[in-house]
Design an enzyme around this catalytic site. Structure first.
Site, PDB file in Angstrom:
ATOM      1  N   GLY A  45      29.618  72.222  -4.630  1.00 32.66           N
ATOM      2  CA  GLY A  45      28.964  71.703  -5.831  1.00 32.66           C
ATOM      3  C   GLY A  45      27.590  72.318  -6.033  1.00 32.66           C
ATOM      4  NE  ARG A  76      34.638  71.576  -5.008  1.00 40.59           N
ATOM      5  CZ  ARG A  76      33.573  71.193  -4.314  1.00 40.59           C
ATOM      6  NH1 ARG A  76      33.430  71.620  -3.075  1.00 40.59           N
ATOM      7  NH2 ARG A  76      32.668  70.403  -4.837  1.00 40.59           N
ATOM      8  CG  ASP A 124      30.344  68.346   4.198  1.00 41.62           C
ATOM      9  OD1 ASP A 124      30.454  68.839   3.066  1.00 41.62           O
ATOM     10  OD2 ASP A 124      30.858  67.260   4.517  1.00 41.62           O
ATOM     11  CB  THR A 165      24.734  68.668  -1.334  1.00 41.33           C
ATOM     12  OG1 THR A 165      25.399  67.503  -1.829  1.00 41.33           O
ATOM     13  CG2 THR A 165      24.149  68.344   0.030  1.00 41.33           C
ATOM     14  CG  ASP A 188      26.735  64.244  -2.849  1.00 42.95           C
ATOM     15  OD1 ASP A 188      26.483  63.790  -3.983  1.00 42.95           O
ATOM     16  OD2 ASP A 188      27.763  64.898  -2.589  1.00 42.95           O
ATOM     17  CG  ASP A 202      26.749  64.671   1.787  1.00 42.88           C
ATOM     18  OD1 ASP A 202      26.013  65.683   1.804  1.00 42.88           O
ATOM     19  OD2 ASP A 202      27.930  64.713   1.399  1.00 42.88           O
ATOM     20  NE  ARG A 251      30.515  64.735  -0.389  1.00 42.48           N
ATOM     21  CZ  ARG A 251      30.836  65.682   0.484  1.00 42.48           C
ATOM     22  NH1 ARG A 251      32.015  66.290   0.415  1.00 42.48           N
ATOM     23  NH2 ARG A 251      30.001  66.034   1.429  1.00 42.48           N
TER      24      ARG A 251
END
Length: 319
Positions: free
Chosen positions: A11, A72, A103, A125, A127, A129, A171
């Protein structure tokens, strides 16, 4: 090391362009040839690789997205696909690769290391995360984007005396909802790491109404459930028909904040320096505003822990 390449994968995140710019400028500073790969690992497999110079990255530090594009790649998941990627790099004489992403992108970089390509990962990212680092590139911009939306939504929520559920991305990480919820003044913050019952949410709403509050903002992380489902539960339990706003991909766009531009610039230069010094299979992180690097597998083994102090702060501020 004389030739290195850079790609963005997964992303997109605001600040990726600033990181690419830093990689290119640092490579030139250290007398290395620098190449860009279009569309991540997919572009690598198809040899969509071109040389970059200082002017290639002029006027991009302030732009969101990634001018290298991202995609992707299903083919890259197979060893056959990865060997094609390695061959593409070796054909040009590229010895090192800087991968900017999350990741999944880092796991791809690790696989290339196993095939003999030196790699360094830069975390980008919205996120936030990745457990091993305090912040990832793009997170600060995304939080500010959500806050801007909350400010506008609050105007109409107040005018109509409505409850509004705002669903944000992330996410299975609640950082985006938590940071934006605290700084945006949400009455309830619902994240996957700290589940909240519908009874608790209703009690918060009633508590606000008793003190004359005209509107209510519920900040929901996508990993904690769906806004429409929460809307249905509130309607069934209280008769209140809350409004729903799902911010979606607006959170990924926009000009990066100064913090994201600075973090991206620091990490981009650090990545080039690590490759220059012979370091490979590492990712860059930041802790207490200090950059560091560690092995990819060690970094990805760490478990993300929600900031309980921020949860407590949100509880105190939402009385």
């Amino acid at each position: 090391m004389k030739k290195i390449a850079v790609l963005t994968s997964g992303g997109d995140a605001p600040g990726m362009n600033a990181a690419i710019r830093a990689v290119v400028r640092a490579s030139i500073y250290f007398d290395m040839e620098i190449y860009g790969v279009k569309r991540g690992f997919e572009g690598l497999i198809h040899k969509d690789i071109f040389q970059l110079d200082a002017s290639s990255v002029g006027d991009i530090i302030h732009k969101g997205g990634t001018f290298l594009k991202t995609a992707r790649s299903v083919e890259f998941m197979s060893r056959e696909g990865r060997l094609k990627a390695v061959e593409a790099l070796k054909d040009i004489g590229i010895e090192g690769l800087i991968v900017i992403g999350g990741d999944g992108s880092f796991r791809g970089a690790e696989k290339l290391t196993e095939e003999g390509i030196k790699t360094i990962g830069i975390p980008a990212t919205i996120d936030n995360d990745l457990a091993y680092t305090d912040y990832t590139i793009g997170f600060d911009t995304a939080v500010n984007t959500v806050i801007d939306a909350v400010t506008k939504i609050r105007d109409t929520s107040t005018s109509h005396e409505k409850t509004t559920i705002i669903e944000v991305m992330g996410r299975y990480c609640g950082d985006l909802a938590l940071y934006a919820g605290v700084t945006g003044g949400a009455e309830s913050i619902i994240v996957p790491e700290d589940p909240v019952s519908i009874e608790t949410i209703i009690n918060k709403l009633n508590q606000g109404k008793k003190r004359g509050k005209l509107h209510h903002i519920l900040m929901l992380a996508e990993g904690a459930g769906s806004a429409s489902k929460l809307q249905e539960e509130l309607l069934a339990s209280t008769g209140e028909n809350a409004r729903v706003t799902v911010l979606g991909f607006i959170q990924r766009g926009g000009d990066p904040t100064a913090d994201d531009r600075l973090l991206a610039s620091r990490m981009g230069v650090k990545a080039v320096e690590l490759l220059k010094d012979g370091v490979s299979n590492h990712v860059i992180g930041v802790r207490k505003n200090k950059l560091f690097s560690k092995k990819i597998d060690e970094a990805l083994k760490e478990d993300k822990v929600l900031d309980k102090e921020l949860i407590r702060l949100a509880e105190i501020l939402s009385v």
